[in-house]
Design a protein around this motif. Structure first.
Motif, PDB file in Angstrom:
ATOM      1  N   MET A   1       0.850  -1.172   0.000  1.00 22.81           N
ATOM      2  CA  MET A   1       0.000   0.000   0.000  1.00 22.81           C
ATOM      3  C   MET A   1       0.896   1.235   0.000  1.00 22.81           C
ATOM      4  O   MET A   1       1.876   1.302   0.734  1.00 22.81           O
ATOM      5  CB  MET A   1      -0.894  -0.009   1.251  1.00 22.81           C
ATOM      6  N   SER A   2       0.541   2.205  -0.800  1.00 21.61           N
ATOM      7  CA  SER A   2       1.342   3.424  -0.875  1.00 21.61           C
ATOM      8  C   SER A   2       1.161   4.269   0.388  1.00 21.61           C
ATOM      9  O   SER A   2       0.175   4.131   1.115  1.00 21.61           O
ATOM     10  CB  SER A   2       0.944   4.245  -2.105  1.00 21.61           C
ATOM     11  N   ASP A   3       2.120   5.153   0.598  1.00 20.54           N
ATOM     12  CA  ASP A   3       2.038   6.056   1.750  1.00 20.54           C
ATOM     13  C   ASP A   3       0.812   6.947   1.650  1.00 20.54           C
ATOM     14  O   ASP A   3       0.139   7.202   2.662  1.00 20.54           O
ATOM     15  CB  ASP A   3       3.299   6.916   1.851  1.00 20.54           C
ATOM     16  N   LEU A   4       0.502   7.410   0.441  1.00 13.89           N
ATOM     17  CA  LEU A   4      -0.664   8.269   0.260  1.00 13.89           C
ATOM     18  C   LEU A   4      -1.951   7.514   0.566  1.00 13.89           C
ATOM     19  O   LEU A   4      -2.830   8.028   1.247  1.00 13.89           O
ATOM     20  CB  LEU A   4      -0.713   8.837  -1.159  1.00 13.89           C
ATOM     21  N   ALA A   5      -2.059   6.286   0.079  1.00  9.62           N
ATOM     22  CA  ALA A   5      -3.261   5.491   0.352  1.00  9.62           C
ATOM     23  C   ALA A   5      -3.425   5.266   1.856  1.00  9.62           C
ATOM     24  O   ALA A   5      -4.531   5.377   2.390  1.00  9.62           O
ATOM     25  CB  ALA A   5      -3.193   4.154  -0.379  1.00  9.62           C
ATOM     26  N   ARG A   6      -2.332   4.976   2.532  1.00  9.09           N
ATOM     27  CA  ARG A   6      -2.392   4.778   3.983  1.00  9.09           C
ATOM     28  C   ARG A   6      -2.819   6.068   4.680  1.00  9.09           C
ATOM     29  O   ARG A   6      -3.624   6.043   5.604  1.00  9.09           O
ATOM     30  CB  ARG A   6      -1.051   4.304   4.531  1.00  9.09           C
ATOM     31  N   GLU A   7      -2.303   7.209   4.228  1.00 15.73           N
ATOM     32  CA  GLU A   7      -2.676   8.478   4.848  1.00 15.73           C
ATOM     33  C   GLU A   7      -4.150   8.787   4.621  1.00 15.73           C
ATOM     34  O   GLU A   7      -4.835   9.272   5.522  1.00 15.73           O
ATOM     35  CB  GLU A   7      -1.812   9.618   4.312  1.00 15.73           C
ATOM     36  N   VAL A   8      -4.655   8.475   3.427  1.00 19.23           N
ATOM     37  CA  VAL A   8      -6.082   8.676   3.159  1.00 19.23           C
ATOM     38  C   VAL A   8      -6.915   7.806   4.093  1.00 19.23           C
ATOM     39  O   VAL A   8      -7.883   8.279   4.704  1.00 19.23           O
ATOM     40  CB  VAL A   8      -6.426   8.397   1.677  1.00 19.23           C
ATOM     41  N   LEU A   9      -6.550   6.555   4.231  1.00 20.64           N
ATOM     42  CA  LEU A   9      -7.288   5.671   5.143  1.00 20.64           C
ATOM     43  C   LEU A   9      -7.225   6.175   6.575  1.00 20.64           C
ATOM     44  O   LEU A   9      -8.233   6.153   7.297  1.00 20.64           O
ATOM     45  CB  LEU A   9      -6.746   4.243   5.051  1.00 20.64           C
ATOM     46  N   ASP A  10      -6.052   6.641   6.992  1.00 19.79           N
ATOM     47  CA  ASP A  10      -5.916   7.158   8.353  1.00 19.79           C
ATOM     48  C   ASP A  10      -6.832   8.349   8.594  1.00 19.79           C
ATOM     49  O   ASP A  10      -7.493   8.431   9.640  1.00 19.79           O
ATOM     50  CB  ASP A  10      -4.463   7.571   8.635  1.00 19.79           C
ATOM     51  N   VAL A  11      -6.896   9.275   7.660  1.00 22.45           N
ATOM     52  CA  VAL A  11      -7.718  10.464   7.868  1.00 22.45           C
ATOM     53  C   VAL A  11      -9.208  10.120   7.778  1.00 22.45           C
ATOM     54  O   VAL A  11     -10.023  10.699   8.498  1.00 22.45           O
ATOM     55  CB  VAL A  11      -7.322  11.616   6.920  1.00 22.45           C
ATOM     56  N   VAL A  12      -9.567   9.148   6.948  1.00 22.71           N
ATOM     57  CA  VAL A  12     -10.964   8.701   6.896  1.00 22.71           C
ATOM     58  C   VAL A  12     -11.365   8.124   8.257  1.00 22.71           C
ATOM     59  O   VAL A  12     -12.423   8.462   8.806  1.00 22.71           O
ATOM     60  CB  VAL A  12     -11.191   7.682   5.757  1.00 22.71           C
ATOM     61  N   LEU A  13     -10.518   7.277   8.801  1.00 20.01           N
ATOM     62  CA  LEU A  13     -10.816   6.705  10.118  1.00 20.01           C
ATOM     63  C   LEU A  13     -10.841   7.776  11.202  1.00 20.01           C
ATOM     64  O   LEU A  13     -11.699   7.751  12.086  1.00 20.01           O
ATOM     65  CB  LEU A  13      -9.808   5.613  10.464  1.00 20.01           C
TER      66      LEU A  13
END
Length: 90
Positions: A1-13
């Protein structure tokens, strides 16, 4: 998983994973907070989807800033109520 995808998931949560309310009255306050956070989340996700040239890191930082304007506070949570109940039982 890319860093950007992980950051998007983190902010969604961060936006939607807020503590459950202890009572129906508390849930009314929680729901208002969640509604505001969801609105900010939807706007940011649409921006990321519809404007691929937009700086994603800036958009996510802006979303985090907007989420702080609607903290998950001002209502009694389920966990707080359970902790008080356990203390009263001692």
């Amino acid at each position: 998983m890319s860093d950007l995808a992980r950051e998007v998931l983190d902010v969604v949560l961060d936006a939607i994973d807020i503590p459950y309310a202890a009572t129906a009255g508390d849930d009314e306050t929680r729901q208002k907070i969640l509604d505001q956070r969801l609105m900010q989340l939807v706007v940011s996700l649409r921006t990321l989807r519809d404007d691929p040239g937009r700086d994603a890191a800036w958009t996510l930082a802006y979303l985090r800033e907007k989420l702080t304007e609607h903290p998950a506070a001002g209502y009694r949570t389920w966990d707080e109520a359970c902790a008080l109940s356990r203390e009263g039982a001692r």
